[in-house]
Design a protein around this motif. Sequence first.
Motif, short mmCIF file in Angstrom:
data_model
loop_
_atom_site.label_atom_id
_atom_site.label_comp_id
_atom_site.label_asym_id
_atom_site.label_seq_id
_atom_site.Cartn_x
_atom_site.Cartn_y
_atom_site.Cartn_z
N THR A 70 0.83 -1.19 0.00
CA THR A 70 0.00 0.00 0.00
C THR A 70 0.87 1.25 0.00
O THR A 70 1.78 1.37 0.81
CB THR A 70 -0.91 0.01 1.24
N GLU A 108 -9.02 7.45 0.70
CA GLU A 108 -8.35 6.19 0.42
C GLU A 108 -6.91 6.27 0.90
O GLU A 108 -6.23 7.28 0.71
CB GLU A 108 -8.39 5.87 -1.07
N GLY A 109 -6.45 5.21 1.55
CA GLY A 109 -5.11 5.19 2.10
C GLY A 109 -5.10 5.18 3.62
O GLY A 109 -4.11 4.83 4.24
N VAL A 126 -5.27 3.80 7.07
CA VAL A 126 -5.02 2.44 7.53
C VAL A 126 -5.52 2.22 8.95
O VAL A 126 -6.05 1.16 9.28
CB VAL A 126 -3.50 2.12 7.45
N SER A 139 -8.85 0.80 2.12
CA SER A 139 -7.52 0.58 2.69
C SER A 139 -7.51 0.39 4.20
O SER A 139 -6.50 -0.03 4.77
CB SER A 139 -6.63 1.80 2.36
N TYR A 161 -7.35 -0.83 7.75
CA TYR A 161 -6.88 -2.11 8.28
C TYR A 161 -7.30 -2.32 9.74
O TYR A 161 -7.59 -3.43 10.17
CB TYR A 161 -5.35 -2.18 8.18
#
Length: 217
Positions: free
Chosen positions: A122, A146-147, A149, A170, A172
């Motif tokens: 990523t 987006e991005g 985490v 994205s 997590y």
Amino acid sequence: MPRGKKKFIIEDGVLTCYNGSDAVVEVPDSVEVIGASVFEDCAAITSVVLPESLLTIEAEAFARCRSLKTIRFPASLREIGCAAFSNCINLVQIEFPEKLMDYGTYDFEKEFIRMHLRMTGTPQLLEISPYAFENCISLTSVKLPEGVVNIGQGTFLHCCSLVSVRFPASLYRITDCFSMEGRADHGVFEGCTALKAVELPERLAEIGGESTYSEVT
């Protein structure tokens, strides 16, 4: 503002003091860092124009700006400190750029995320820091870029008007595992009484503790 007194005090790219009383504040283009608590308790501010040079907003920089209604983050932004916008009770709109590199300042958390990013490839590193938007009681919706985490504990604590949160693919981990001096641990959406349901991304691997969704059914 007294005659001869500068509105903005800037030292080596760091905005260290604001002496104005404007409703609309335009931060100068030379600023790379907005220092801790610089705009804290500035009751007159309704909106802020941030420069594309801005890299960091430090802790509690805009805390208790009770008239602040909108904020748009520039694409250059790399970090937002803890409780940077806490208790901005009239904040109704947050605009994130498409790409950011870093939210928050917890080195052990960053190392965990870096390890994950090395494994998945990523390109962005994004963490939304604890209590960043605590008590923003007028905030109704958030679309995270987006991005992102990781979302830190208490990020949207007591945002009681929040009805919609859009997570990026994205994401997590959603965590409430941080501890901060003088605070009990809080879930990300604790006290978000208007938020009835959220759709989680498929790759989400961890939700840290039961209190993360203590008010969400």
